[in-house]
Design a protein around this motif. Sequence first.
Motif: not given
Length: 334
Positions: A191-203, A205-220
């Motif tokens: 999922v992260i690799a679809q949203l950025t081409n940048n390794l640092d940005e991807g890392l 996102l992987s530790h971002d609690e806001w992003f983790a919650q955003a995924q749940k809200i979008v599916l909901k």
Amino acid sequence: MNTWEEYEKVQPTVLKMLKNSIMKDRLAHAYLFEGMRGTGKKEVSLLLAKSLFCTQPLGSYIPCNSCHNCKRIDNGNHPDLHMIEPDGLSIKKQQIQDLQEEFSKKGVESKRKVYIIVHADRMTANAANSLLKFLEEPSSETTAILLTEQVQQILPTILSRCQIVTFKPLSSDILIQKLVENGVNEKKAPVIAQLTNNLDEGLNLSHDEWFAQAQKIVLKLYEAMRKGSLEALVSLQGDWFFHFKEKNQVDQGLDLLLLILKDLLYIQLGKGHRVVHLEESQRLEQLALQTSVIRLANQMSAVLDAKRKLHANMNPQLLMEQLVLELQEGSSFV
């Protein structure tokens, strides 16, 4: 990742060009490495410097990464390699003049000198003009490497004196591999690799609690839209508007919604191997049974149109309310 072989996999066209130039002794006196952040421009510029200074190259162009010169370049203290970076928000005229003064001297250990200008697009007008004079009188033993993410901001007169080398965005497969190598869960990396081409940005996102919650809200929200417009509007008011407050956050939310629709489409087309929401694959399989290819295509088109309206500064709250209703018009959902 700092070896020639590793970057050959990531930027094969760039590395092949540099290899041929070194082997044929036809290096340009000035290069402009341009491309998105995270595509390896700075790393490859240092790799090229190593190739030029290495005392024990493998063949005629691959730096050994272990000799004294290679190690000094890694540590940022080779006397004949100079790197210029923005002083605050810009690269100033004095920085370029100091560089010119340094290069008027003989090389400390050899005749060759290399300079790298990071974020060359951030040079002030005076700095750019000073550099231009420097480029107009090239030395056969001097190699300049300019790095930029905004090639359109570089003076045309400077562009005309540089060999432009374009760095392509990292492919999703390579980025997924790098994310997993850096500790990202292999089910979250796609999922992260679809949203950025940048390794640092991807890392990040992987530790971002806001992003983790955003995924749940979008599916909901997607599931709420299936139940009816009232449920969807309640989901917007209760979750979406509270979480997605800034324009860039709304944009990312729309990207996540688009990824869900793409996954459902892949399942409909029998291409389940391309699904990126691996943690929700069973849930998506069930949702895919209740829609169709035509409906999904129409919904994806509506989301892309919403992104365009967002970038045109439409009110984000009104935009989302209209999008939810549009996604349910006619027979958008079963």
